[in-house]
Design an enzyme around this catalytic site. Structure first.
Site, PDB file in Angstrom:
ATOM      1  N   ARG A 194      12.661 -10.636 -16.781  1.00  0.00           N
ATOM      2  CA  ARG A 194      13.340 -11.907 -16.506  1.00  0.00           C
ATOM      3  C   ARG A 194      14.447 -12.182 -17.523  1.00  0.00           C
ATOM      4  O   ARG A 194      15.487 -12.764 -17.178  1.00  0.00           O
ATOM      5  CB  ARG A 194      12.302 -13.032 -16.518  1.00  0.00           C
ATOM      6  N   HIS A 253      18.246 -13.573 -16.847  1.00  0.00           N
ATOM      7  CA  HIS A 253      18.790 -14.813 -17.423  1.00  0.00           C
ATOM      8  C   HIS A 253      19.968 -14.533 -18.336  1.00  0.00           C
ATOM      9  O   HIS A 253      20.819 -15.399 -18.542  1.00  0.00           O
ATOM     10  CB  HIS A 253      17.686 -15.586 -18.152  1.00  0.00           C
ATOM     11  N   ASN A 272      14.804 -22.069 -19.181  1.00  0.00           N
ATOM     12  CA  ASN A 272      14.309 -21.234 -20.282  1.00  0.00           C
ATOM     13  C   ASN A 272      13.332 -21.939 -21.203  1.00  0.00           C
ATOM     14  O   ASN A 272      12.439 -21.296 -21.776  1.00  0.00           O
ATOM     15  CB  ASN A 272      15.493 -20.759 -21.155  1.00  0.00           C
ATOM     16  N   HIS A 305       9.407 -11.006  -8.660  1.00  0.00           N
ATOM     17  CA  HIS A 305       8.269 -11.936  -8.661  1.00  0.00           C
ATOM     18  C   HIS A 305       6.992 -11.267  -8.149  1.00  0.00           C
ATOM     19  O   HIS A 305       6.032 -11.933  -7.812  1.00  0.00           O
ATOM     20  CB  HIS A 305       8.611 -13.200  -7.858  1.00  0.00           C
ATOM     21  N   THR A 306       6.978  -9.969  -8.121  1.00  0.00           N
ATOM     22  CA  THR A 306       5.765  -9.196  -7.875  1.00  0.00           C
ATOM     23  C   THR A 306       4.877  -9.164  -9.114  1.00  0.00           C
ATOM     24  O   THR A 306       3.734  -8.727  -9.050  1.00  0.00           O
ATOM     25  CB  THR A 306       6.111  -7.756  -7.460  1.00  0.00           C
ATOM     26  N   ASP A 337       2.409 -13.283  -7.984  1.00  0.00           N
ATOM     27  CA  ASP A 337       1.863 -12.453  -6.905  1.00  0.00           C
ATOM     28  C   ASP A 337       0.346 -12.445  -7.023  1.00  0.00           C
ATOM     29  O   ASP A 337      -0.215 -11.684  -7.799  1.00  0.00           O
ATOM     30  CB  ASP A 337       2.426 -11.028  -7.030  1.00  0.00           C
ATOM     31  N   ASP A 346       4.884  -3.897  -7.287  1.00  0.00           N
ATOM     32  CA  ASP A 346       4.685  -3.275  -5.974  1.00  0.00           C
ATOM     33  C   ASP A 346       5.370  -4.136  -4.916  1.00  0.00           C
ATOM     34  O   ASP A 346       6.041  -5.114  -5.245  1.00  0.00           O
ATOM     35  CB  ASP A 346       3.181  -3.116  -5.694  1.00  0.00           C
TER      36      ASP A 346
HETATM   37  C1  HEM Z   1      16.359 -15.886  -6.828  1.00  0.00           C
HETATM   38  C2  HEM Z   1      16.381 -16.811  -7.747  1.00  0.00           C
HETATM   39  C3  HEM Z   1      15.268 -16.960  -8.750  1.00  0.00           C
HETATM   40  C4  HEM Z   1      14.622 -18.119  -9.049  1.00  0.00           C
HETATM   41  C5  HEM Z   1      14.890 -19.486  -8.450  1.00  0.00           C
HETATM   42  C6  HEM Z   1      13.632 -17.803 -10.042  1.00  0.00           C
HETATM   43  C7  HEM Z   1      12.772 -18.730 -10.618  1.00  0.00           C
HETATM   44  C8  HEM Z   1      11.714 -18.409 -11.448  1.00  0.00           C
HETATM   45  C9  HEM Z   1      10.771 -19.365 -11.973  1.00  0.00           C
HETATM   46  C10 HEM Z   1      10.811 -20.852 -11.723  1.00  0.00           C
HETATM   47  C11 HEM Z   1       9.858 -18.661 -12.676  1.00  0.00           C
HETATM   48  C12 HEM Z   1       8.641 -19.234 -13.408  1.00  0.00           C
HETATM   49  C13 HEM Z   1       9.005 -19.495 -14.869  1.00  0.00           C
HETATM   50  C14 HEM Z   1       7.911 -20.208 -15.626  1.00  0.00           C
HETATM   51  O1  HEM Z   1       7.038 -20.839 -15.006  1.00  0.00           O
HETATM   52  O2  HEM Z   1       7.921 -20.160 -16.872  1.00  0.00           O
HETATM   53  C15 HEM Z   1      10.215 -17.285 -12.634  1.00  0.00           C
HETATM   54  C16 HEM Z   1       9.526 -16.264 -13.239  1.00  0.00           C
HETATM   55  C17 HEM Z   1       9.934 -14.953 -13.225  1.00  0.00           C
HETATM   56  N1  HEM Z   1      11.115 -14.461 -12.708  1.00  0.00           N
HETATM   57 FE1  HEM Z   1      12.352 -15.443 -11.488  1.00  0.00          FE
HETATM   58  N2  HEM Z   1      13.688 -16.475 -10.325  1.00  0.00           N
HETATM   59  C18 HEM Z   1      14.678 -15.918  -9.577  1.00  0.00           C
HETATM   60  C19 HEM Z   1      15.109 -14.612  -9.612  1.00  0.00           C
HETATM   61  C20 HEM Z   1      14.600 -13.661 -10.473  1.00  0.00           C
HETATM   62  C21 HEM Z   1      15.211 -12.368 -10.711  1.00  0.00           C
HETATM   63  C22 HEM Z   1      16.540 -11.912 -10.129  1.00  0.00           C
HETATM   64  C23 HEM Z   1      14.388 -11.711 -11.585  1.00  0.00           C
HETATM   65  C24 HEM Z   1      14.550 -10.359 -12.192  1.00  0.00           C
HETATM   66  C25 HEM Z   1      15.190  -9.373 -11.622  1.00  0.00           C
HETATM   67  C26 HEM Z   1      13.263 -12.584 -11.857  1.00  0.00           C
HETATM   68  C27 HEM Z   1      12.178 -12.267 -12.618  1.00  0.00           C
HETATM   69  C28 HEM Z   1      11.138 -13.119 -12.915  1.00  0.00           C
HETATM   70  C29 HEM Z   1       9.912 -12.701 -13.552  1.00  0.00           C
HETATM   71  C30 HEM Z   1       9.514 -11.272 -13.865  1.00  0.00           C
HETATM   72  C31 HEM Z   1       9.161 -13.855 -13.767  1.00  0.00           C
HETATM   73  C32 HEM Z   1       7.809 -13.974 -14.500  1.00  0.00           C
HETATM   74  C33 HEM Z   1       8.115 -14.132 -15.986  1.00  0.00           C
HETATM   75  C34 HEM Z   1       6.918 -14.259 -16.906  1.00  0.00           C
HETATM   76  O3  HEM Z   1       5.776 -14.145 -16.481  1.00  0.00           O
HETATM   77  O4  HEM Z   1       7.164 -14.484 -18.101  1.00  0.00           O
HETATM   78  N3  HEM Z   1      13.450 -13.771 -11.192  1.00  0.00           N
HETATM   79  N4  HEM Z   1      11.371 -17.144 -11.881  1.00  0.00           N
HETATM   80 CA   LIG Z   2       2.473  -7.228  -7.621  1.00  0.00          CA
END
Ligand code: HEM
Ligand SMILES: [Ca+2]
Length: 304
Positions: A38, A42, A70, A168-169, A220, A228
């Site tokens: 992530r 960002h 963030n 988000h997998t 997930d 996955d």
């Molecule tokens: C399409 C628009 C996207 C939105 C609106 C979005 C929004 C979010 C939100 C709200 C969270 C939860 C954060 C938290 O509760 O602290 C999250 C987690 C995450 N996002 Fe996204 N996201 C998007 C796209 C992406 C992209 C493009 C990636 C990477 C290529 C990504 C990777 C992740 C990952 C891996 C997590 C989990 C992080 C953790 O557990 O620390 N996201 N995202």
């Molecule tokens: Ca998964």
């Protein structure tokens, strides 16, 4: 103008240094690979992939870490510091923090069970941050058309949006990012109709009204730490956690629906698309040549 061999003569083992430290971190924290993936997103979505997300507050910097998406959410900065220290020991003054983020994301996805790809390198670090840019990152409450616009403004198309959302997998999300879906969606007094009713009940238990918005939930539920294609099969059964996830499948007539279906039916197709979309995202306006700098500490602009 990024290149896979950029550090070929100056830091030829940088990828393995990065991978080893990510793997070490993963052994005590399964979630860290999601968090590091992530961070690259960002970074790249704000001022391009220039390491801006890593800068701390200072007299000249308004840190992106304090932006809503963030704050109390982005994590993994300590691991990036550890990687930077190891890389500086091996190859002083050579590898940018922006490239470390790109390498850490690839290692993370692969260590989580996902694809591997050749990371293009040669980004340099910026000397500015954008708090307002970070506050404008895609929001989990954005409409699909807003998400499409935020991606297309950066040269990313619908396939990139759907593939990259597949990150988000793995990883977690706090109740506060989706709890509006559980009881009073759009202020209409009932839950988001695109939420599976069994899943809804589980989420209502985890995120009671008036409860702690910081409670973590698996993005997930079917394979929380494995990279996955289950993210897409979840969407097909109305088990997308964020509104921004479920919209990709549940917006009637949307161009993203068939892309979700194709990734749900073939993990190979998803993995290939994910890798090429990560390369596309990693190409967002990098600083190259003599622009920017190679930070010696990822948290600070040099000389400050
Ligand atoms: C399409 C628009 C996207 C939105 C609106 C979005 C929004 C979010 C939100 C709200 C969270 C939860 C954060 C938290 O509760 O602290 C999250 C987690 C995450 N996002 Fe996204 N996201 C998007 C796209 C992406 C992209 C493009 C990636 C990477 C290529 C990504 C990777 C992740 C990952 C891996 C997590 C989990 C992080 C953790 O557990 O620390 N996201 N995202
Ligand atoms: Ca998964």
């Amino acid at each position: 103008q990024l290149s896979s061999t950029f550090y070929g003569s100056t830091c030829s083992n940088v990828s393995s240094i990065v991978r080893n430290i990510v793997q070490q971190a993963q052994s005590s924290d399964a979630r860290i690979v999601a968090s590091l993936t992530r961070l690259h997103f960002h970074d790249c979505f704000v001022n391009g992939c220039d390491g801006s997300v890593l800068l701390d507050d200072s007299s000249s910097i308004q840190s992106e870490k304090n932006a809503v998406p963030n704050n109390n959410s982005a994590r993994g900065f300590d691991v990036i510091d550890n990687i930077k220290t190891a890389v500086e020991n091996a190859c002083p003054g050579v590898v940018s923090c922006a490239d470390i983020l790109a390498l850490a994301a690839e290692a993370s996805v692969n260590l989580g069970g996902g694809p591997s790809w050749t990371v293009l390198l040669g980004r340099r670090d910026g000397t500015t941050a954008s708090l307002s840019g970070a506050n404008n990152l895609p929001s989990p409450r954005d409409s699909l058309s807003n998400l499409q616009k935020k991606f297309s403004d950066l040269g990313l198309d619908d396939t990139d949006l759907v593939a990259l959302s597949g990150a988000h997998t793995f990883g977690r999300a706090k109740c506060s990012f989706f709890s509006d879906r559980l009881n009073n969606f759009n202020g209409n007094g009932s839950p988001d109709p695109s939420l599976n009713s069994t899943y809804l009940a589980t989420l209502q238990q985890s995120c009671p009204q008036g409860g702690n918005g910081d409670t973590l939930n698996n993005l997930d539920p079917s394979s929380p730490d494995t990279f996955d294609k289950n993210y897409y099969t979840n969407l097909q059964s109305n088990q997308g956690l964020l509104q921004s996830d479920q919209e990709l499948f549940s917006t009637s007539g949307a161009s993203t629906v068939s892309i979700v279906n194709s990734f749900a039916s073939s993990q190979t197709t998803f993995f290939q698309s994910f890798a090429s979309s990560m390369i596309n995202m990693g190409n967002i306006s990098p600083l190259t040549g003599t622009s920017g700098e190679i930070r010696s500490n990822c948290r600070k602009v040099n000389g400050s």
